[in-house]
Design an enzyme around this catalytic site. Structure first.
Site, short mmCIF file in Angstrom:
data_model
loop_
_atom_site.label_atom_id
_atom_site.label_comp_id
_atom_site.label_asym_id
_atom_site.label_seq_id
_atom_site.Cartn_x
_atom_site.Cartn_y
_atom_site.Cartn_z
CE LYS A 1 4.80 13.75 -49.85
NZ LYS A 1 4.37 14.28 -48.32
CB SER B 1 6.65 11.42 -46.25
OG SER B 1 5.51 12.33 -46.54
CB SER C 1 5.67 14.88 -44.39
OG SER C 1 5.44 13.73 -43.88
#
Lengths: 482, 478
Positions: free
Chosen positions: A73, A148, A172
């Site tokens: 990420k 997310s 997330s």
């Protein structure tokens, strides 16, 4: 292909690591419309792959993750590799140091394909607040992949990464895993180092794997879960989880709290009930438990997360790194313009909320009460775990919405997190995995919550669930149909 | 109407640990800008602090020496404010649950100044101004500090200075800080208000930030007290505000008014666990406390050293340690004290010079000289001159000793000198014999002069007495 199969294939030289990395890079290129990557790192990937090929040729011992292509990420600090947090604010930020988890993975021989798209600074539930455009759901590109860590879930679901590391502050990792039909594990707070994770809410953030299967998630977790002297809140390695996945299900007590099912879509409720009935028939014991105050936990979560975010994000002033505005004469003006131009609307909203909640005269009313509720949440779960080993519930009350819905009403988006935030608030490990498909062809997710630092039991139950749900076969049918 | 001052001090002491508060960066004074930094103290995104245990030990030691209550669990908090020298936009400090509470400092008058709390925090970086440009140096960012907050119990600039000097001396004794105001390792904020004499209620206070010298602090307090008194006398109110001392004009100026006061939005630092101090560990630190200045001065007085000299001796720990070593080697305390404070400090007049105490004479050597003095092998004047030279580093002690006769004049020589004095000063002998004791001193002085100061007065006195007695005995002989 599972990580184990890949590992064996590499060892038996059925394919070379470089070939393998190239195939994944090609697949990422083919699925570019998903916008799962903010930027690709082919050179880093091929360098690492070349090294692993040499190690294989030399017969050196290899980690199970050696040569396995993966995504990080874009809020994990990577030395000499752009780390943007999907924000204009860090559009040109190249870190000088590696996050501890990335260091660990590098020593395992991981092959980094690129940095995953996400909600800006991990604030969002749909991966639409990214400054680099929204991520799309591989099951239906008009839908959100969740957020997310949407880039990671979309890439893993589309075969554009074998696994991904995401971060989970209020769901997330689990929410996008649920929307994209893959496995997402949020470890116990303190199980995995946060050093080098660009902080959103420090007391809630935790790095976790997104993978194709429970076993893959367990293998990755076993590698990244270790104490880190650079993170005071990270303490400890337990025994490996992957080895215990096949431990018999018989006698495991699954707690079911009706509160988690209020407001859940019928299809989700049905799929979970069917899955649990199947598991009961295989020896699990279903126990009804009570988890009150879910709505209050959601409010407490947003107060604490925003308060910490406001403090964590105050350092982005554009002076030493990141976006610096060309407008403004004085230092104060320059900082104000840099922040106004650099941050998106959702980030600004949460900074304002957070500063408000901490300001003098409001502290006790907001932050103080939220902390008290957090303590209460820990007690509620501790009591619940007296009568069960894991808790089953939906990951999200609904399936992946169409793109554009979250942006209209931010508070609706916050409500998607009602089933995921309790684990962050109480610091518990939690896992989301697919348990069916909706009539619209979108994945349905089931979530498991476990006792602190008991990822073993959590993964063991999830592995059995995976056997029952047989989601891989469903996925194959759908893919064939397309 | 007469007014009195009420002063409270917030003192920042930089701890001289090897590394910074929350990272492994080395602490060095005056290193090239931004060469003692890492992702943690630069506040780079994602970096996390880890607590320096040595800094905690130093802070607890300070708390113990100041008679504080040591809290078994304290909490680091974030103090949020934006300034370019603060890399994370928050300072990690303590607020609601500090490391220590209470405690006191005793002034020479016996008055106790009570402390509100003592807590740990990190220092900020430094802005360096050049015409048209501002640079940031983060070397200082993250250096461990303790902040010692006194109650408003000081009532004059003199008391404030004495309080601060006492703290400075104590910290140096404990070896936890060099407390150099000129280098910023000791800094102080002054909270000051005035009130009519006898009034129990406190007046409105102002805070003067960042005093970095004793003399500026004295001047700032004097100016600010006069300013507040003048305001009140002319019917105005004192505004609560933050001020700074302006050196060129010798005045204090407003930095921030109350309306613009910062809201620091303190909250517990989520990146650090609460600071738990095992009782055994605290007890071990307590047992390791050195003998503190007041106790030491009292001990010296008991050995016969005058109170003034005792105070001088304990001002710097190195001097006191040296003195103790010398008396352990058998030096007479009174003589050793005089030799240190006299010959050495007369040459080293600057505060810094005195602090950098590095005599070229070993304590054992000082003790040997003292013994020679006791056995009258050296005269006080000789010893003082010789030690003075050697202590000041003008020559080694052995060179100084070589410059003097190793022994006083031989007995035969001395007897001859005495006989000559008796011959030359017959009148003095007569006066002495007729009962004028003072006249004897004339004889002694004559012998000492003739021996060029190398003779031991006591030996001369004994010899002269003996000769005069013999002569009077001779005279009485028929």
């Amino acid at each position: 292909m599972s990580i184990r199969t890949m590992h064996n294939g590499l060892l038996k030289k059925e394919f070379s690591t470089v070939e393998f990395a190239r195939a994944y890079l090609r697949r990422a290129e083919e699925t570019r419309s998903l916008n799962a990557y903010i930027h690709m790192t082919p050179e880093t990937a091929l360098d690492a792959a070349t090294r692993i090929d040499r190690a294989i040729a030399a017969g050196s011992p290899l980690s199970p993750l050696a040569g396995i292509p993966m995504q990080l990420k874009d809020n994990l600090s990577t030395r000499n590799i752009l780390t943007t947090c999907a924000s204009r604010m860090l559009g040109d930020y190249v870190p000088v140091y590696d996050a501890s988890v990335w260091k660990t993975l590098q020593s395992c021989g991981a092959v980094l394909l690129g940095k995953g798209n996400m909600d800006e600074f991990a604030m969002g539930s749909s991966s639409e607040t990214s400054a680099y455009g929204p991520v799309r759901n591989p099951w239906n590109e008009r839908h959100t992949p969740g957020g997310s860590s949407g880039g990671g879930a979309a890439a893993v679901a589309a075969g554009a990464a074998a696994y991904a590391l995401g971060s989970d502050t209020g769901g997330s990792v689990r929410l996008p895993a649920s929307f994209c039909g893959v496995v997402g594990l949020k470890p116990t707070y303190g199980a995995v180092s946060r050093y080098g994770l660009l902080a959103y809410a420090s007391s809630l953030d935790q790095v976790g794997p997104i993978a194709q299967s429970v076993e893959d998630a367990a293998i990755v977790f076993d590698e990244i879960a270790c104490a880190d002297p650079q993170d005071s809140t990270c303490h400890g390695k337990r025994e490996g989880c992957a080895a215990g996945l096949r431990h018999p299900l018989k006698g495991r007590r699954i707690g079911i709290a009706p509160e988690f099912f209020h407001g859940a879509e019928e299809e989700i409720r049905g799929a979970i009930e069917r899955t649990l009935a199947e598991m009961e028939s295989h020896g699990a014991e279903l126990v009804e438990i009570k988890i009150p105050h879910l709505q209050e936990m959601l409010s407490a979560y947003y107060i604490i997360a925003c308060a910490e975010a406001a403090s964590n994000l105050a350092r982005y002033d554009g002076i030493r790194y990141g976006q610096c505005s060309t407008r403004g004469v004085t230092r104060e003006e320059r900082i104000r313009f840099s922040r106004s131009e650099g941050f998106g609307a959702e980030v600004k909203r949460r900074i304002l909320l957070g500063n408000y909640a901490l300001s003098s005269g409001y502290y006790e009313q907001y932050y103080g009460n939220a902390c008290a509720l957090r303590q209460r949440a820990k007690e509620i779960f501790s009591q619940a775990f007296a009568s069960c080993d894991v808790i089953a519930c939906p990951t999200c009350p609904r399936t992946a919405p169409a793109l554009g819905q979250g942006a209209l009403h931010p508070a609706d988006g916050y409500a998607w997190d009602i089933c995921t935030v309790p684990a962050n608030l109480a610091g518990l490990p939690a896992l989301s995995q697919p348990c069916g498909l909706s009539h619209a062809g979108l994945p349905l997710g089931i979530q498991w919550l476990g006792r602190p630092f008991d990822e073993s039991t959590l993964l063991n139950v999830a592995w059995h669930c995976e056997q029952q749900a047989n989601f891989q076969m469903l996925k194959q049918e759908v893919s064939d149909g397309v | 109407m007469e007014y009195e001052l009420v002063i409270g001090l917030e003192t920042h002491v930089e701890l001289s640990t090897a590394t910074k508060m929350f990272c492994g960066c080395e602490v060095t004074f005056a290193a090239a800008p931004n060469t003692r930094c890492c992702p943690v103290c630069l506040g780079l995104p994602g970096a996390l602090p880890t607590l320096n245990q040595q800094a905690v030990a130093s802070a607890v030691t300070a708390g113990l020496a100041l008679h504080c209550q040591i809290n078994p669990v304290s909490v680091m908090e974030r103090k949020n404010y934006i300034y370019p020298d603060l890399a994370k936009a928050y300072q990690i400090s303590q607020h609601r649950h500090p490391l220590c509470r209470g405690g006191y400092v005793t002034l020479r008058s016996g008055k106790r100044i009570h402390l509100q709390q003592l807590h740990m925090e990190e220092d900020a970086g430094k802005l360096v101004y050049e015409p048209g440009r501002v640079y940031i140096d983060y070397n200082r960012g993250g250096i461990p500090l303790i902040e010692i907050v006194s109650l408003p119990e000081l009532s004059s600039a003199e008391e404030a200075c004495e309080y601060l000097e006492t703290l400075q001396r104590l910290m140096r004794y404990l070896g936890i800080s060099d407390c150099k105001m000129q280098e910023g390792s000791l800094r102080c904020d002054v909270n000051l208000s005035v009130r009519p004499v006898g009034c129990a209620q406190l007046g409105m206070r102002t805070e003067i930030k960042n005093m970095n010298s004793f003399s500026y602090m004295r001047k700032a307090i004097a100016y600010e007290a006069q300013r507040q008194i003048a305001l009140l006398r002319s019917g105005f109110a004192v505004e609560q505000e933050t001020r700074r001392y302006d050196v060129p004009s010798g005045t204090t100026r407003v930095m921030r008014s109350k309306e613009n006061a910062q809201d620091y939005r303190y909250f517990p630092e989520p990146d650090l666990l609460p600071v738990s101090l095992p009782g055994q560990w605290v007890n071990a630190l307590r047992a390791d406390l050195p003998e503190l200045p007041d106790a030491r001065a009292a001990r010296y007085e008991a050995l016969g050293v005058s109170p003034a000299i005792a105070q001088e001796l304990v001002r710097f720990r190195a001097v006191a340690d040296y003195f103790d070593a010398a008396i352990r080697c058998g030096a007479s305390p009174v003589f050793a004290a005089k030799m240190l404070i006299g010959p050495y400090f007369e040459a080293k007049t600057g505060e810094q010079e005195r602090e950098a105490f590095s005599p070229c004479v070993y304590p054992e050597q000082l003790a040997q000289v003292c013994k020679k003095l006791d056995t009258h092998a050296l005269s006080p004047a000789q010893a003082k001159a010789m030690l003075g030279q050697a202590l000041r580093g003008e020559c080694t002690l052995s060179q100084a000793l070589a410059g003097l006769p190793e022994h006083p004049p031989e007995q035969g020589v001395l007897e001859e000198l005495c006989r000559k004095a008796l011959r030359d000063h017959g009148d003095a002998v007569q006066s002495y014999l007729s009962g004028k004791e003072k006249a004897f001193q004339v004889l002694v002085g004559a012998v000492l002069r003739a021996a060029q100061g190398k003779a031991d007065p006591q030996a001369v006195r004994t010899l002269l007495k003996q000769m005069v007695d013999e002569r009077s005995f001779d005279k009485n002989k028929p």
